[in-house]
Design a protein around this motif. Structure first.
Motif, PDB file in Angstrom:
ATOM      1  N   LEU A 231       0.857  -1.178   0.000  1.00 37.80           N
ATOM      2  CA  LEU A 231       0.000   0.000   0.000  1.00 37.80           C
ATOM      3  C   LEU A 231       0.900   1.237   0.000  1.00 37.80           C
ATOM      4  O   LEU A 231       1.590   1.509   0.988  1.00 37.80           O
ATOM      5  CB  LEU A 231      -0.932   0.019   1.216  1.00 37.80           C
ATOM      6  N   ALA A 232       0.917   1.965  -1.104  1.00 39.81           N
ATOM      7  CA  ALA A 232       1.693   3.207  -1.219  1.00 39.81           C
ATOM      8  C   ALA A 232       0.742   4.379  -1.028  1.00 39.81           C
ATOM      9  O   ALA A 232      -0.236   4.513  -1.776  1.00 39.81           O
ATOM     10  CB  ALA A 232       2.377   3.285  -2.582  1.00 39.81           C
TER      11      ALA A 232
ATOM     12  N   PHE B 113       9.213   5.638   4.550  1.00 36.25           N
ATOM     13  CA  PHE B 113       8.892   6.779   3.705  1.00 36.25           C
ATOM     14  C   PHE B 113       9.739   6.752   2.435  1.00 36.25           C
ATOM     15  O   PHE B 113      10.894   6.330   2.440  1.00 36.25           O
ATOM     16  CB  PHE B 113       9.162   8.097   4.453  1.00 36.25           C
ATOM     17  N   GLY B 114       9.142   7.234   1.347  1.00 38.68           N
ATOM     18  CA  GLY B 114       9.853   7.428   0.088  1.00 38.68           C
ATOM     19  C   GLY B 114       9.412   8.743  -0.521  1.00 38.68           C
ATOM     20  O   GLY B 114       8.234   9.113  -0.428  1.00 38.68           O
ATOM     21  N   TYR B 115      10.336   9.464  -1.135  1.00 37.64           N
ATOM     22  CA  TYR B 115       9.965  10.790  -1.638  1.00 37.64           C
ATOM     23  C   TYR B 115       9.083  10.674  -2.885  1.00 37.64           C
ATOM     24  O   TYR B 115       9.227   9.768  -3.697  1.00 37.64           O
ATOM     25  CB  TYR B 115      11.197  11.648  -1.921  1.00 37.64           C
ATOM     26  N   SER B 116       8.158  11.627  -2.998  1.00 40.57           N
ATOM     27  CA  SER B 116       7.219  11.634  -4.130  1.00 40.57           C
ATOM     28  C   SER B 116       7.459  12.822  -5.058  1.00 40.57           C
ATOM     29  O   SER B 116       6.610  13.124  -5.902  1.00 40.57           O
ATOM     30  CB  SER B 116       5.770  11.668  -3.616  1.00 40.57           C
TER      31      SER B 116
ATOM     32  N   MET C  48       9.370   6.878  -3.603  1.00 46.81           N
ATOM     33  CA  MET C  48       8.238   6.055  -3.187  1.00 46.81           C
ATOM     34  C   MET C  48       7.863   5.001  -4.225  1.00 46.81           C
ATOM     35  O   MET C  48       7.667   3.830  -3.876  1.00 46.81           O
ATOM     36  CB  MET C  48       7.028   6.944  -2.870  1.00 46.81           C
ATOM     37  N   PRO C  49       7.754   5.351  -5.536  1.00 51.71           N
ATOM     38  CA  PRO C  49       7.409   4.305  -6.505  1.00 51.71           C
ATOM     39  C   PRO C  49       8.463   3.211  -6.618  1.00 51.71           C
ATOM     40  O   PRO C  49       8.127   2.037  -6.813  1.00 51.71           O
ATOM     41  CB  PRO C  49       7.254   5.075  -7.824  1.00 51.71           C
ATOM     42  N   TYR C  50       9.740   3.564  -6.471  1.00 50.19           N
ATOM     43  CA  TYR C  50      10.791   2.546  -6.536  1.00 50.19           C
ATOM     44  C   TYR C  50      10.712   1.612  -5.332  1.00 50.19           C
ATOM     45  O   TYR C  50      10.830   0.387  -5.469  1.00 50.19           O
ATOM     46  CB  TYR C  50      12.162   3.215  -6.610  1.00 50.19           C
ATOM     47  N   LEU C  51      10.476   2.178  -4.129  1.00 45.56           N
ATOM     48  CA  LEU C  51      10.319   1.349  -2.935  1.00 45.56           C
ATOM     49  C   LEU C  51       9.110   0.434  -3.069  1.00 45.56           C
ATOM     50  O   LEU C  51       9.162  -0.745  -2.688  1.00 45.56           O
ATOM     51  CB  LEU C  51      10.179   2.234  -1.691  1.00 45.56           C
ATOM     52  N   ALA C  52       8.006   0.977  -3.600  1.00 48.16           N
ATOM     53  CA  ALA C  52       6.792   0.174  -3.768  1.00 48.16           C
ATOM     54  C   ALA C  52       7.037  -0.986  -4.733  1.00 48.16           C
ATOM     55  O   ALA C  52       6.607  -2.121  -4.490  1.00 48.16           O
ATOM     56  CB  ALA C  52       5.651   1.054  -4.275  1.00 48.16           C
ATOM     57  N   ALA C  53       7.744  -0.708  -5.838  1.00 50.07           N
ATOM     58  CA  ALA C  53       8.041  -1.760  -6.814  1.00 50.07           C
ATOM     59  C   ALA C  53       8.952  -2.823  -6.213  1.00 50.07           C
ATOM     60  O   ALA C  53       8.758  -4.033  -6.439  1.00 50.07           O
ATOM     61  CB  ALA C  53       8.680  -1.148  -8.057  1.00 50.07           C
ATOM     62  N   CYS C  54       9.950  -2.407  -5.443  1.00 52.31           N
ATOM     63  CA  CYS C  54      10.867  -3.363  -4.813  1.00 52.31           C
ATOM     64  C   CYS C  54      10.132  -4.252  -3.813  1.00 52.31           C
ATOM     65  O   CYS C  54      10.345  -5.476  -3.771  1.00 52.31           O
ATOM     66  CB  CYS C  54      12.012  -2.624  -4.117  1.00 52.31           C
ATOM     67  N   ARG C  55       9.273  -3.649  -3.018  1.00 50.16           N
ATOM     68  CA  ARG C  55       8.531  -4.442  -2.031  1.00 50.16           C
ATOM     69  C   ARG C  55       7.562  -5.405  -2.719  1.00 50.16           C
ATOM     70  O   ARG C  55       7.379  -6.540  -2.279  1.00 50.16           O
ATOM     71  CB  ARG C  55       7.784  -3.518  -1.073  1.00 50.16           C
ATOM     72  N   PHE C  56       6.954  -4.968  -3.807  1.00 47.51           N
ATOM     73  CA  PHE C  56       6.007  -5.811  -4.531  1.00 47.51           C
ATOM     74  C   PHE C  56       6.720  -7.004  -5.173  1.00 47.51           C
ATOM     75  O   PHE C  56       6.188  -8.114  -5.209  1.00 47.51           O
ATOM     76  CB  PHE C  56       5.287  -4.992  -5.606  1.00 47.51           C
ATOM     77  N   SER C  57       7.922  -6.779  -5.689  1.00 49.23           N
ATOM     78  CA  SER C  57       8.662  -7.851  -6.367  1.00 49.23           C
ATOM     79  C   SER C  57       9.570  -8.633  -5.433  1.00 49.23           C
ATOM     80  O   SER C  57      10.177  -9.621  -5.844  1.00 49.23           O
ATOM     81  CB  SER C  57       9.503  -7.252  -7.505  1.00 49.23           C
ATOM     82  N   GLY C  58       9.679  -8.187  -4.172  1.00 50.22           N
ATOM     83  CA  GLY C  58      10.508  -8.900  -3.209  1.00 50.22           C
ATOM     84  C   GLY C  58      11.980  -8.594  -3.307  1.00 50.22           C
ATOM     85  O   GLY C  58      12.810  -9.357  -2.793  1.00 50.22           O
TER      86      GLY C  58
END
Length: 394
Positions: A103-104, A165-168, A198-208
């Motif tokens: 959840l981003a 947190f990740g910057y937007s 933030m989008p890079y962190l979200a993608a990394c968490r989603f892909s493991g």
């Protein structure tokens, strides 16, 4: 064998030195134009327009169609119509109850509310899902000398709740410019040297995967022919299957203050973040042609065109202008098509601004060169000008 080929090329006139001189005249013309546009303020809009132009805009537009593919891995939840933190907290609870993988939250709560209960409910909702949540922050006070941001603005609960947190921040070459690129990370203060987007962190968490600094930090956002499901807060509890195991992005879709210009039109920041996440998930590094190779390509195209243009002039003196236009149309179309295929299929981008501008001005360089040759021919009896392929006939 090589000497035979060389002699044949010379016989056909391909290696004629005057084609090189035409290219040199073009280079001087382009250099003079660059100096003028960079140093005279009256040409600032032109200089900015050229620096802000890229053929990738054309590629993205070429890919767009009415029949868009729906990407169901990324789901957007629009909270534009929510006005209290209680409502936002309830929406976060509802989303977490559907078990998303990530959840981003593209929202910032800079200051505590006047209503302490609202803040308590919001913090409680965020704490429940902190294992899979990423909140937005904003990097501030960029120092160009240090190439780092001196400030990191986060939501008020960051000081007492362990959240990621990740910057937007959107990446633009100049304020109000087109959003084409994003960054994986940025340098920040000494307390936190590296901050990931933030989008890079979200993608990394989603892909493991674990986030890391890449060799190429600035990367293009791929605006493919894709649409993302958009849900309202009321839809969340009604359709949990659309959220379960997905990457959910929570934010506002219809706030004018968060609208940005993209190669495919005006777009809310949340949707740009979704395209950025999709780029991180589905595309590797887009390799870009370096300047030396781009200059070599431009020279070869111009030399070949100078030779072909001369042959066209000799072949059809009466209609050469028409044939030249058709030739350049064919060359530019082929160049754009090959570049598009390389970008879409191979992930390789070579900038076409320099080759296209050079081809557009090549005939101007030829005209200037012919004028110099014929002017010197009239003023001098030197045989060198009489032997030019562009000399006046005797």
């Amino acid at each position: 064998m090589s000497s035979i080929i060389f002699r044949k090329l010379r016989k056909w006139g391909v290696l004629h030195v005057e084609h090189l001189l035409v290219c040199l005249m073009l280079a001087l013309f382009l250099g003079l134009g660059a100096i003028i546009t960079l140093n005279l303020s009256i040409f600032n809009p032109l200089s900015r327009a050229l620096s802000d132009f890229t053929m990738t805009d054309v590629y993205y537009e070429m890919q767009q169609s009415e029949n868009k593919e729906v990407n169901t891995d990324i789901v957007l939840v629009d909270i534009t119509d929510l006005h209290t933190r209680d409502q936002i907290a309830k929406t976060i609870d509802d989303i977490n109850a559907c078990s998303p993988r990530v959840l981003a939250i593209d929202l910032m709560f800079e200051r505590p509310s006047y209503d302490m209960m609202e803040d308590a409910n919001l913090v409680a909702a965020l704490e429940k899902g902190r294992d899979h949540e990423i909140l937005a922050c904003k990097l501030t006070d960029y120092d160009p000398e240090a190439d780092a941001f001196q400030g990191n603005l986060r939501s008020f609960m960051a000081s007492f709740v362990d959240l990621q947190f990740g910057y937007s921040n959107v990446y633009q070459k100049h304020t109000g410019g087109t959003v084409r690129d994003f960054t994986l990370c940025q340098q920040s203060s000494a307390e936190e040297p590296v901050v990931y987007s933030m989008p890079y962190l979200a993608a990394c968490r989603f892909s493991g995967e674990q986030p890391r600094k890449g060799d190429i930090n600035v990367r293009p956002v791929i605006y493919s022919n894709v649409e993302f499901p958009v849900m309202t807060p009321d839809d969340v509890k009604s359709h949990p299957e659309l959220i379960r195991g997905k990457l959910v992005m929570l934010g506002a879709m219809n706030e004018e203050a968060d609208m940005h210009i993209t190669p495919i039109g005006k777009m809310p920041g949340l949707k740009i973040q979704a395209f950025t996440v999709l780029t991180c998930l589905t595309h590797g590094e887009i390799k870009k042609m370096n300047m030396a190779v781009s200059l070599l390509l431009t020279f070869l195209l111009c030399y070949l065109s100078a030779f072909i243009g001369y042959k066209i002039i000799k072949w059809s003196p009466g209609l050469y202008s028409l044939w030249l236009k058709l030739y350049y149309l064919a060359v530019v179309s082929l160049l754009v098509w090959l570049s598009f295929i390389c970008f879409v299929k191979l992930g390789y981008h070579f900038p076409l601004v320099l080759p296209l501008v050079a081809l557009a001005l090549l005939e101007t360089g030829r005209v200037i060169y012919i004028w110099i040759v014929r002017s010197m021919q009239k003023k001098s009896n030197d045989n060198i000008f009489n032997k030019s392929i562009y000399a006046l006939p005797k």
